[in-house]
Design a protein around this motif. Sequence first.
Motif, mmCIF file in Angstrom:
data_model
loop_
_atom_site.group_PDB
_atom_site.id
_atom_site.type_symbol
_atom_site.label_atom_id
_atom_site.label_comp_id
_atom_site.label_asym_id
_atom_site.label_seq_id
_atom_site.Cartn_x
_atom_site.Cartn_y
_atom_site.Cartn_z
ATOM 1 N N ASN A 71 -6.232 41.002 23.798
ATOM 2 C CA ASN A 71 -6.842 39.676 23.792
ATOM 3 C C ASN A 71 -6.199 38.778 22.734
ATOM 4 O OD1 ASN A 71 -8.864 37.492 23.964
ATOM 5 N ND2 ASN A 71 -9.884 38.956 25.282
ATOM 6 N N ILE A 72 -6.683 37.547 22.664
ATOM 7 C CA ILE A 72 -5.918 36.474 22.013
ATOM 8 C C ILE A 72 -5.470 36.762 20.576
ATOM 9 C CG2 ILE A 72 -8.022 35.163 21.452
ATOM 10 C CD1 ILE A 72 -6.100 32.640 22.127
ATOM 11 N N SER A 73 -6.360 37.277 19.729
ATOM 12 C CA SER A 73 -5.960 37.482 18.329
ATOM 13 C C SER A 73 -4.849 38.517 18.238
ATOM 14 C CB SER A 73 -7.157 37.922 17.485
ATOM 15 O OG SER A 73 -8.151 36.925 17.543
ATOM 16 N N LEU A 96 -1.597 36.943 19.686
ATOM 17 C CA LEU A 96 -0.940 36.087 18.693
ATOM 18 C C LEU A 96 -0.176 36.921 17.663
ATOM 19 C CD1 LEU A 96 -3.821 33.513 18.074
ATOM 20 C CD2 LEU A 96 -1.696 33.085 19.304
ATOM 21 N N ASN A 97 -0.590 38.173 17.512
ATOM 22 C CA ASN A 97 0.073 39.039 16.542
ATOM 23 C C ASN A 97 1.005 40.063 17.194
ATOM 24 O OD1 ASN A 97 -0.813 38.314 13.717
ATOM 25 N ND2 ASN A 97 -2.782 38.378 14.762
ATOM 26 N N CYS A 145 -10.886 42.351 23.999
ATOM 27 C CA CYS A 145 -11.236 42.316 22.579
ATOM 28 C C CYS A 145 -12.176 43.442 22.137
ATOM 29 C CB CYS A 145 -11.876 40.979 22.241
ATOM 30 S SG CYS A 145 -12.130 40.753 20.482
ATOM 31 N N LEU A 146 -11.782 44.164 21.098
ATOM 32 C CA LEU A 146 -12.556 45.294 20.584
ATOM 33 C C LEU A 146 -13.291 44.967 19.286
ATOM 34 C CD1 LEU A 146 -9.924 48.017 21.424
ATOM 35 C CD2 LEU A 146 -12.272 48.067 22.209
ATOM 36 N N ALA A 147 -13.326 43.688 18.925
ATOM 37 C CA ALA A 147 -14.058 43.246 17.738
ATOM 38 C C ALA A 147 -13.487 43.826 16.438
ATOM 39 C CB ALA A 147 -15.547 43.557 17.855
ATOM 40 N N ASP A 148 -12.186 43.722 16.310
ATOM 41 C CA ASP A 148 -11.565 44.085 15.036
ATOM 42 C C ASP A 148 -10.409 43.115 14.793
ATOM 43 O OD1 ASP A 148 -11.407 45.598 12.750
ATOM 44 O OD2 ASP A 148 -10.030 47.053 13.600
ATOM 45 N N CYS A 149 -10.657 41.856 15.125
ATOM 46 C CA CYS A 149 -9.613 40.837 15.242
ATOM 47 C C CYS A 149 -8.910 40.544 13.920
ATOM 48 C CB CYS A 149 -10.219 39.560 15.781
ATOM 49 S SG CYS A 149 -11.354 39.890 17.137
ATOM 50 N N THR A 150 -9.601 40.803 12.812
ATOM 51 C CA THR A 150 -8.990 40.495 11.532
ATOM 52 C C THR A 150 -7.966 41.558 11.148
ATOM 53 O OG1 THR A 150 -10.860 41.534 10.441
ATOM 54 C CG2 THR A 150 -10.952 39.171 10.696
ATOM 55 N N TYR A 176 -10.728 53.353 15.270
ATOM 56 C CA TYR A 176 -10.036 52.063 15.319
ATOM 57 C C TYR A 176 -8.779 52.135 14.441
ATOM 58 C CZ TYR A 176 -13.693 49.243 17.612
ATOM 59 O OH TYR A 176 -14.564 48.680 18.508
#
Lengths: 418, 158
Positions: B86-88, B91-92, B125-130, B141
């Motif tokens: 997903n997006i974050s 972008l990386n 998205c797995l909710a670890d975007c940072t 994770y």
Amino acid sequence: MTQILFKNINMKDLHTMKVYEEQGGYQALKKAFAQKPEEIVEAVKASGLRGRGGAGFPTGLKWSFLAKDVFPRYLCCNADESEPGTCKDRELMLKNPHSLIEGMILCSYACRVEIGYIYMRGEFHDLIFNMGKAIEDAYAKGYLGKNIQGTGFNLDIYTHLGAGAYICGEESALLNSLEGERGEPRMKPPFPAVEGLYAKPTVINNVETLCVIPYIVNEGAEKYASMGTEKSKGTKLVSVSGHVKKPGNYEVVLGTPIREIIYDLAGGIRDDNNLKAFIPGGSSVPMLPADQVDVLYDYESLAAAGTMLGSGAMIVIDDTVNIVESTLRLISFYMHESCGKCTPCREGTRWLYQIVEKIMQNKGQLDYIEKMEDICDNMNMKAFCPLADACVSPVVSSIKYFRSDYEAYFKNTPVGSV
Amino acid sequence: MSGFTFSEKQEKEITGILSKYPFKKSAMLPLLTLVQRAERAISPEAMVAISEKLDCSPAYVQSVMSFYTMYHAEKVGKYMILFCINISCQLNGCDKLLEHTAKKLNIKVGETTSDEKFTLHREECLADCTNAPMMRINDTYYGDLTEQRIDQILDSLD
């Protein structure tokens, strides 16, 4: 800098009962139990706290909508955290699980709930042990169970895992999923406060929202309401990700300029590139171009700028990126996650995907952008739940602000690439 | 009658699960998860066994099972790699890393290695975007991925 949720977040062993209590944990229960449940509801109303999951609905008001004198009532903590860009609830549950339990106890006391479920996304299986241990310790201390602290108030809290469906973050889909069904949204009304879990009055709150409650009970509604702007009170966790030097979850007072969040807290743009765009509230809200970086981070300012605060996920995009590529990725996400119940969403997401894919293959025609806007118009607000609207947000905003990125494909000269 | 039986340990677990809910059917996802984790797949026979526990039809169990992406009709590998795209993460640079991972495992995305050790899936998205780019292998994770780090992680798994 004012910190409520993240005050001690990196303290060693904060996740344990011992350290949490040393930090003043569970002190709010005594204060709360000395008051009538209605007084807690009033305090939460007066604090101005709004739901931190995405919709921003006033929390105290939500609690006061519960159908009168209908029992049992349920509390569902929405820990499905799936909005792309959002990872704050994971950090809260990982590092400070007791604050969530304390918040759930306070909410349950205020709303006369006797069973609470924490609906966590299936991928958070690693957190279940963490949360489970915290719940177990809370039972051992007599903060959960029967006749809590001799008040006659009973409460059981259980964790419940989803199994990989973004839509289950939508509250009525969450309820269906918790009832053992496919995670499809329900028609509203009736709203969950009237007919929620097992058709009984149900409060559904996000993790972050519930974690704020102990502060409000301890420090008073006035103190919480003294932070922030006139209508956006308190602090908000912001997950900053994408092209920043220091991605992370940050707690900011509502009304903080976005520039400060991106450039000060998150250290600015990677490789000292230029900012191109940012999505301020998770992938479901419209993106804004770089020149709006001075907008303030609060519900009203973002609404005035044509977007939303959403779940508080700030996705930062630098000028090396072709916005069409990012938009296609988001459309693909919504297409994958559409539950398929409503035609505008099921078909619309797919049509948008097909069109943008064609554009990117240089097979687009000049009227494609118009077609996309027409499809978006037929999706927005036309389905049971906001998933269709969420897909429309990046599409319409990317066309509005970055039309030239689309047009470059028609001229065969696409800009940038991830 | 079903050709699938729960073990004694699982029966105990199921009793515990059922006690959490006023209505049996709420145990649907927990039971499906229990089977998926134990068997790495959910067979038609297991769905019959679940339907008997929950007092509903096997077809109903299947309709729920097929809705959620974490349940699999076909057996997945010992290590389930969910690679966030997903997006974050995009972008990386996740796309190149995913390609690298598939190449290293010598499979296409969505496939399982012939020794049934790894399954590689694209994931939302797995909710670890940072910590992007990131992946999840079974319950763990892994963030801040690079090609070298992915190689190290995969090589370290038995």
